[in-house]
Enzyme design. Sequence first.
Site, PDB file in Angstrom:
ATOM      1  N   ILE A 123       0.853  -1.177   0.000  1.00  0.00           N
ATOM      2  CA  ILE A 123       0.000   0.000   0.000  1.00  0.00           C
ATOM      3  C   ILE A 123       0.894   1.233   0.000  1.00  0.00           C
ATOM      4  O   ILE A 123       1.714   1.428   0.879  1.00  0.00           O
ATOM      5  CB  ILE A 123      -0.924   0.017   1.240  1.00  0.00           C
ATOM      6  CG1 ILE A 123      -1.765  -1.267   1.308  1.00  0.00           C
ATOM      7  CG2 ILE A 123      -1.800   1.269   1.237  1.00  0.00           C
ATOM      8  CD1 ILE A 123      -2.673  -1.524   0.109  1.00  0.00           C
ATOM      9  N   GLU A 124       0.734   2.045  -1.028  1.00  0.00           N
ATOM     10  CA  GLU A 124       1.466   3.296  -1.183  1.00  0.00           C
ATOM     11  C   GLU A 124       0.478   4.418  -0.923  1.00  0.00           C
ATOM     12  O   GLU A 124      -0.570   4.491  -1.562  1.00  0.00           O
ATOM     13  CB  GLU A 124       2.020   3.377  -2.607  1.00  0.00           C
ATOM     14  CG  GLU A 124       2.783   4.630  -2.926  1.00  0.00           C
ATOM     15  CD  GLU A 124       3.297   4.649  -4.367  1.00  0.00           C
ATOM     16  OE1 GLU A 124       3.867   5.669  -4.777  1.00  0.00           O
ATOM     17  OE2 GLU A 124       3.120   3.634  -5.104  1.00  0.00           O
ATOM     18  N   VAL A 125       0.782   5.274   0.054  1.00  0.00           N
ATOM     19  CA  VAL A 125      -0.061   6.428   0.333  1.00  0.00           C
ATOM     20  C   VAL A 125       0.765   7.641  -0.065  1.00  0.00           C
ATOM     21  O   VAL A 125       1.840   7.886   0.494  1.00  0.00           O
ATOM     22  CB  VAL A 125      -0.485   6.503   1.814  1.00  0.00           C
ATOM     23  CG1 VAL A 125      -1.414   7.690   2.029  1.00  0.00           C
ATOM     24  CG2 VAL A 125      -1.169   5.197   2.236  1.00  0.00           C
TER      25      VAL A 125
END
Length: 131
Positions: A123-125
């Site tokens: 997960i890349e925020v």
Amino acid sequence: MRFTVDRLDHLVLTCADLETTASWYQRVLGMEREAFGEDHRTALKFGGQKLNLHQQGREFSPRAKVALPGTADLCFIAAVGPGEVEAHLRGCGVAIERGPEEKIGALGPMESVYCRDPDGNLIEVSSYLPG
């Protein structure tokens, strides 16, 4: 006749434990949980999109040929800077895998923080806001 794609509507994630995954996305990424359809499927809504969740072994058809937990790499855009993203993730007890670091997104330069959901999906925020 030719056409072009306008936008992404939803993605489907296969989960080892649907409840654990749904709770994580609600708690950590602030998504809104919704039951939909006659069979009360689970979706997580954010902005104008959603994630539909499938319980491994009880996936809905049609589905991806290989539908397994932990096979996704997703990037979400936050409305706050990378420092706030990092602080929030740490406050939720989420391990930061990488970042903040500069990346290039669909709209240009951005700052990204990486973590993993309960299924191991990357997960890349990211934020297009400065620092």
